[in-house]
Design a protein around this motif. Structure first.
Motif, short mmCIF file in Angstrom:
data_model
loop_
_atom_site.label_atom_id
_atom_site.label_comp_id
_atom_site.label_asym_id
_atom_site.label_seq_id
_atom_site.Cartn_x
_atom_site.Cartn_y
_atom_site.Cartn_z
N GLY A 90 0.70 -1.16 -0.07
CA GLY A 90 -0.19 -0.01 -0.08
C GLY A 90 0.97 1.09 -0.09
O GLY A 90 1.87 1.30 0.81
N VAL A 91 0.44 2.27 -0.79
CA VAL A 91 1.07 3.38 -0.92
C VAL A 91 0.32 4.72 -0.50
O VAL A 91 0.61 5.32 0.43
N GLN A 92 -0.97 4.94 -1.08
CA GLN A 92 -2.34 5.84 -0.68
C GLN A 92 -3.54 5.06 -0.61
O GLN A 92 -3.55 4.02 -1.48
N GLY A 93 -4.48 5.42 0.12
CA GLY A 93 -5.75 4.82 0.12
C GLY A 93 -5.72 3.34 0.57
O GLY A 93 -4.64 2.88 1.19
N ILE A 94 -6.59 2.62 0.39
CA ILE A 94 -6.73 1.05 0.79
C ILE A 94 -7.37 0.18 -0.37
O ILE A 94 -8.27 0.95 -1.16
N ASP A 111 -13.75 -25.84 -16.37
CA ASP A 111 -14.29 -24.54 -16.86
C ASP A 111 -15.16 -24.09 -15.58
O ASP A 111 -16.09 -23.11 -15.57
N HIS A 112 -15.27 -24.75 -14.51
CA HIS A 112 -15.96 -24.10 -13.56
C HIS A 112 -15.18 -24.32 -12.12
O HIS A 112 -14.27 -25.26 -12.19
N ALA A 113 -15.42 -23.67 -11.17
CA ALA A 113 -14.47 -23.44 -9.76
C ALA A 113 -15.68 -23.34 -8.81
O ALA A 113 -16.35 -22.42 -8.90
N GLN A 114 -15.36 -24.24 -7.79
CA GLN A 114 -16.05 -23.78 -6.24
C GLN A 114 -14.97 -22.95 -5.45
O GLN A 114 -14.10 -23.43 -5.33
N LEU A 115 -15.41 -21.78 -5.23
CA LEU A 115 -14.52 -20.98 -4.32
C LEU A 115 -15.46 -20.68 -2.99
O LEU A 115 -16.56 -20.39 -2.76
N ARG A 116 -14.45 -20.48 -1.99
CA ARG A 116 -15.14 -20.21 -0.43
C ARG A 116 -14.37 -19.03 -0.08
O ARG A 116 -12.95 -19.00 -0.41
N LEU A 117 -15.05 -17.82 0.20
CA LEU A 117 -14.23 -16.58 0.83
C LEU A 117 -13.54 -16.93 2.22
O LEU A 117 -14.05 -17.77 2.97
N CYS A 118 -12.13 -16.79 2.14
CA CYS A 118 -11.37 -17.14 3.32
C CYS A 118 -11.14 -16.23 4.26
O CYS A 118 -11.46 -16.07 5.52
N ARG A 119 -10.99 -14.99 3.65
CA ARG A 119 -10.66 -13.57 4.74
C ARG A 119 -10.52 -12.69 3.65
O ARG A 119 -10.36 -12.56 2.40
N GLU A 120 -10.59 -11.46 4.43
CA GLU A 120 -10.36 -10.05 3.71
C GLU A 120 -9.36 -9.32 4.22
O GLU A 120 -8.87 -9.50 5.44
N VAL A 121 -8.30 -8.76 3.52
CA VAL A 121 -7.36 -8.16 3.94
C VAL A 121 -7.14 -6.64 3.34
O VAL A 121 -7.23 -6.42 2.09
N ALA A 122 -7.23 -5.73 4.19
CA ALA A 122 -7.11 -4.33 3.73
C ALA A 122 -5.60 -4.04 3.78
O ALA A 122 -4.98 -3.82 4.75
N VAL A 123 -5.10 -3.39 2.69
CA VAL A 123 -3.79 -3.04 2.19
C VAL A 123 -3.85 -1.38 2.31
O VAL A 123 -4.35 -0.98 1.46
N GLY A 124 -3.31 -0.86 3.30
CA GLY A 124 -3.02 0.56 3.33
C GLY A 124 -1.76 1.00 3.35
O GLY A 124 -0.80 0.03 3.16
N PRO A 125 -1.53 2.27 3.62
CA PRO A 125 -0.19 2.62 3.40
C PRO A 125 1.03 1.90 4.36
O PRO A 125 0.58 1.68 5.49
N GLY A 126 2.04 1.36 3.51
CA GLY A 126 2.98 0.53 4.49
C GLY A 126 2.63 -1.12 4.58
O GLY A 126 3.37 -1.63 5.57
N PRO A 142 -12.56 1.29 -1.45
CA PRO A 142 -13.72 2.15 -0.99
C PRO A 142 -13.90 3.51 -1.81
O PRO A 142 -13.20 4.03 -2.32
N ALA A 143 -15.33 3.62 -1.69
CA ALA A 143 -16.01 4.72 -2.77
C ALA A 143 -15.34 6.07 -2.67
O ALA A 143 -15.17 6.85 -3.51
N ASP A 144 -15.03 6.32 -1.33
CA ASP A 144 -14.70 7.85 -1.11
C ASP A 144 -13.25 8.09 -1.30
O ASP A 144 -12.77 9.25 -1.05
N VAL A 145 -12.33 7.04 -1.46
CA VAL A 145 -10.79 7.33 -1.36
C VAL A 145 -10.12 6.58 -2.30
O VAL A 145 -10.37 4.96 -2.29
N PRO A 146 -9.34 7.01 -3.27
CA PRO A 146 -8.90 6.12 -4.31
C PRO A 146 -7.36 5.68 -3.91
O PRO A 146 -7.34 5.92 -2.49
N ALA A 147 -7.06 4.57 -4.54
CA ALA A 147 -5.73 4.05 -3.66
C ALA A 147 -4.48 3.93 -4.96
O ALA A 147 -4.79 3.82 -6.17
N LEU A 148 -3.50 3.84 -4.38
CA LEU A 148 -2.05 3.85 -5.03
C LEU A 148 -1.51 2.62 -4.80
O LEU A 148 -1.05 2.78 -3.19
#
Length: 177
Positions: A90-94, A111-126, A142-148
């Protein structure tokens, strides 16, 4: 940020594992924070879509390729895989990454795959995220902040011919262009 700076970075990246690469990229982002900004790497305009991926360096010796992604707020990607490992810094934003585990045993060419959500990871600055080859994920800003974000791949995106997106509702796998 000069070609020499990038050459030195890649010399270090070639000689270490994913965790070491993440540490080197965080140090690089910190050292070049003044240049890794939206003034130097603007967001895409409406005709260009939601993501502008600038290739900063492609190492001919290893194939490693570093991109800077400028991502509009509110952007969402399809669930997809990569034919390479990746390190995201992460450089800027999330950038929120949703990571999925494949739960079927149909094999990589099905041509098909069954997937299960394991986790969410927020990558912010650093922050960093290490993605193993073949892992499925999606990106959400997120809608209000762009990311780099810096994205380092073991192989350039245009050299990864076997990438796929998956429709979570149907499980259908389709090749990515």
């Amino acid at each position: 940020m000069t070609d020499e700076d990038l050459a030195l970075l890649f010399e270090g990246l070639r000689g270490t594992n994913l965790q070491g690469r993440a540490r080197l990229l965080v140090a690089f982002a910190t050292q070049h924070a003044r240049l890794l900004c939206f003034d130097e790497f603007p967001l895409p305009d409406a005709q260009q879509g939601v993501l502008c991926a600038t290739e900063l360096h492609r190492d001919t010796a290893s194939g490693f390729t570093l991109y800077l992604h400028a991502i509009r707020g509110g952007a969402t990607s399809a669930v997809h895989d990569h034919a390479s490992w990746a390190v995201i810094v992460g450089v800027q934003g999330i950038e929120i990454n949703r990571l999925y585990q494949r739960t079927d045993h149909a094999g990589p060419h099905a041509d098909h795959a069954q997937l299960r959500l394991c986790r969410e990871v927020a990558v912010g600055p650093g922050d960093t995220l290490l993605l193993e080859q073949g892992l499925y994920h999606s990106i959400h800003v997120p809608a209000d902040v762009p990311a780099l974000q810096l994205h380092l791949y073991g192989q350039a995106l245009d050299a990864q011919p076997n990438r796929h997106a998956v429709d979570l509702a149907t499980g259908r796998r389709v090749p990515l262009a």
